[in-house]
Design an enzyme around this catalytic site. Structure first.
Site, mmCIF file in Angstrom:
data_model
loop_
_atom_site.group_PDB
_atom_site.id
_atom_site.type_symbol
_atom_site.label_atom_id
_atom_site.label_comp_id
_atom_site.label_asym_id
_atom_site.label_seq_id
_atom_site.Cartn_x
_atom_site.Cartn_y
_atom_site.Cartn_z
ATOM 1 C CE LYS A 665 -3.711 -2.430 2.435
ATOM 2 N NZ LYS A 665 -4.497 -2.529 3.678
ATOM 3 C CB CYS A 666 4.178 2.130 1.342
ATOM 4 S SG CYS A 666 3.834 1.915 3.103
ATOM 5 C CG ASN A 667 6.323 1.460 -2.719
ATOM 6 O OD1 ASN A 667 6.567 2.611 -2.374
ATOM 7 N ND2 ASN A 667 7.090 0.433 -2.391
#
Length: 706
Positions: A665-667
């Site tokens: 989810k961060c990328n």
């Protein structure tokens, strides 16, 4: 220091540049010290390389001592100007090994840069600072945002670009004039109102920003006319025998101004108005408001107990010629007429707001099980700045080792918006209005709610989508110009009372309802004597307006102040049609095509996996999978919808030799498993996504359940 009488120094030449021009915008103020017979241009004196201000402001000339000025003139007499070839060049380029010297006017003519800050450095035409643009996407001419003349959007000496709004361009001369008029306190970007970044860049590029108040603030009685009320009857047939300018308060000859523009008026009797409290619009505003689709949301309902024929006759008459003097409300009419001018794409507007975000980061430690309180703690921290880039780190209060995990900012904002929608500051089912919650008022949660919503939008968060049309109209047009509807009432008893009032068939039934609700009506100030059945419409409207608007006046004002964060409220009021779509409507349902277009292929060496991915998207859309499109997007990005400004970074997919998918989810990256058959691919995808989301929901509900 003796100032000259007007025109006395016009023929006296500056001792530095030897010109007698008196042009404050170009050379600064021209002053003469009569005692020592010295005349200088302020900028020539300020930029001279060998002189410093050693005296107080009132000593010598602008704090520069007479003896120092003479020494500097003597020094400059030995230096030849690199431009006009005459002596007296007191200004030198500060670039290493550059020996160019010049007079201030010559430097302007040759496009040198003079920085009116720090050490007051000067740069020749070879070494002057420039604005660098990595890629120029502007193919067409763009207007200077001050004079509105079209210019080529290419940075040069005479054309400058705003550092905070990438689509704002200016003439250098326009900026300099504005800076002199506005002063350091009011000189800012004309698009986003940023002052810090904007002023720093303009000083670097040689714009002089004087440390003074704005010129319009120094003019005595500059806005005196704004304090005058418009008092003139403008309907075509004025019935007052005393004339159109006659105004007698608390009588039928009191003048009522147009509630929209304030620059038209009518006697109460001339428009058949029974009281001053009744709404009235002039012919021009009525035509704009009632005939334009863009402004249907601001309509007012006529009162059934009024004489409709009389009102219609008066409102639709051609108004008489206006007096030359107009109130500022006349500008509002221009905005209404130009409604189509303000139709802009919401993603573009939010991206422009995002230009305020600085690279400096602020980390928020968020407990997913208590996301609301941990977010409030972060936003209320005195070191938090909404214009700094937000980084999210997830923590667990039950973790004795205090470990933290990098989190997705957009996932955090999405979860925060879901909590805000169901928080006690709002009431209603699907379309919500502000509630009246004493604890929320005491803890200033209405302000925090507005602030969080503004921060979420600018930092790439999701669409709110749960505002009622009434709440949105209150924000845009003001509560006084908004008419609520019965659907806005979430209190069952109040809604039933309004229905009973509206459906009363005779005066006796209406009085019966009033008697039953006597204490409540008296408490809210809506108690009235019933004389005819038509009074029920006014009574129902009074109850409705009180419950939906007047009752929550304090929460509304607090919420509105919070929404001003990062200039969001101002943008909403400027582009209401664009923001209406994301405030009052949920995003459209996701489809296989939307997700297929959304995800880019980074490293996908397995062609078969690509086919499985496309087939899987279609199966999810057709309901042949255990998950939904929203589940798939949440698994990969943490969001259940596409934010108005899009995802950053762009969602991507890759293929890895593993059994189950992984969502980063961060990328915003989704790693797909490589399998032998499509059935195995779908089963693994369904299993991983369904169970991952279930576990996340259980963790969140553990806190809310308590």
């Amino acid at each position: 220091m003796n100032e000259n009488k007007p025109g006395a120094s016009q023929n006296l030449a500056c001792v530095f540049c030897r010109k007698n021009d008196d042009c404050p915008n170009k050379y600064g103020e021209k002053k003469t010290n009569e005692k020592w017979n010295i005349t200088v241009h302020y900028y020539c004196l300020l930029m001279s390389s060998g002189i410093w201000q050693r005296g107080k402001e009132e000593e010598g000339v602008y704090g520069f001592l007479i003896e120092d000025i003479r020494k500097e003139v003597n020094r400059a007499s030995k230096l030849k100007c690199s431009i006009c070839k005459k002596t007296g060049a007191s200004i030198g380029c500060v670039a290493p090994r550059c020996k160019r010297s010049y007079h201030f006017p010559c430097g302007l003519q040759r496009e040198c840069i003079f920085q009116f800050t720090g050490n007051f450095a000067s740069f020749c035409w070879k070494h002057r600072p420039v604005q660098i643009i990595t890629s120029n996407n502007y193919r067409d001419s763009m207007p200077c945002t001050i004079c509105l003349e079209f210019i080529e959007p290419i940075p040069s000496y005479s054309i400058l670009r705003s550092p905070c709004c990438k689509n704002a361009w200016f003439h250098r001369d326009c900026l300099q004039v504005q800076a002199i008029n506005a002063g350091v306190f009011f000189f800012r970007c004309t698009i986003c109102n940023n002052s810090d970044i904007f002023q720093k860049e303009m000083l670097r590029m040689g714009i002089h920003i004087p440390e003074k108040d704005a010129s319009w603030e120094l003019e005595e009685n500059a806005y005196q006319e704004l304090l005058q009320h418009y008092e003139h009857c403008d309907v075509r047939r004025c019935r007052c025998k005393e004339g159109r300018d006659y105004n007698e308060p608390d009588s039928k000859w009191e003048i009522k101004r147009c509630q929209c523009c304030g620059s038209s008026g009518t006697h109460l009797a001339c428009s058949s108005l029974r009281s001053w409290e009744q709404n009235w619009e002039c012919l021009e505003c009525r035509g704009i408001l009632y005939n334009s689709e863009d402004f249907q949301k601001a309509k007012k309902h006529s009162l059934p107990n009024t004489n409709n024929v009389g009102i219609t006759d008066c409102l639709l008459e051609e108004s008489s010629p206006k007096l030359p003097r107009q109130s500022p409300g006349a500008q509002h009419k221009d905005l209404l007429r130009q409604g189509s001018k303000y139709r802009r794409d919401i993603s573009t507007i939010i991206m422009e707001l995002g230009f305020q975000i600085k690279k400096k980061t602020k980390r928020l430690w968020i407990n997913k099980a208590n996301i609301w309180n941990s977010a409030l703690d972060g936003f209320r921290n005195q070191n938090f700045n909404p214009s700094h880039t937000i980084e999210v780190a997830y923590v667990n209060e039950n973790d004795n080792f205090g470990r933290e995990h990098p989190g997705s900012k957009q996932e955090f904002l999405c979860l925060l918006m879901q909590h805000l929608e169901n928080s006690p500051v709002f009431e209603g089912s699907l379309s919500k209005n502000l509630s009246l919650n004493s604890r929320a008022l005491e803890e200033n949660l209405y302000y925090e709610a507005g602030k969080i919503l503004a921060i979420s939008l600018v930092h790439g968060g999701p669409s709110p989508g749960f505002f009622s049309k009434t709440l949105f109209n209150c924000l845009v047009y003001g509560p006084e110009n908004t008419q609520p509807i019965l659907d806005d009432v979430s209190d069952f008893d109040v809604a039933q009372m309004i229905i009973r009032v509206n459906t009363a068939t005779n005066v006796a039934d209406l009085n019966s309802v009033v008697n039953e609700c006597y204490n409540y009506l008296e408490l809210i100030g809506c108690l009235r004597i019933i004389t005819s059945l038509s009074d029920k419409y006014r009574l129902a409207e009074d109850i409705l307006v009180y419950h939906v608007i007047k009752r929550v006046q304090a929460p509304f004002e607090s919420f509105k102040q919070g929404l001003k964060t990062l200039g969001v409220l101002e943008k909403i009021q400027t582009y209401p049609e664009a923001f209406y779509s994301i405030f009052c409507h949920k995003p459209e349902n996701l489809s296989a095509k939307v997700l297929s277009d959304l995800f880019t292929v980074c490293t996908l060496s397995d062609v078969q996996a690509l086919g499985f991915w496309n087939n899987y998207l279609q199966a999810v859309e057709d309901g042949k999978s255990a998950i939904t499109m929203e589940d798939l997007l949440i698994f990969a990005t943490g969001c259940n919808s596409i934010p108005p400004a899009g995802f950053k970074p762009t969602p991507s997919i890759e293929c890895l030799h593993m059994d189950f998918p992984i969502g980063n989810k961060c990328n915003n990256c989704l790693a797909l498993p490589i399998t032998n058959t499509y059935q195995e691919f779908q089963e693994n995808m369904d299993f991983a996504i369904r169970n991952t989301l279930r576990l996340e929901k259980e963790e969140s509900s553990h806190y809310f359940g308590h």
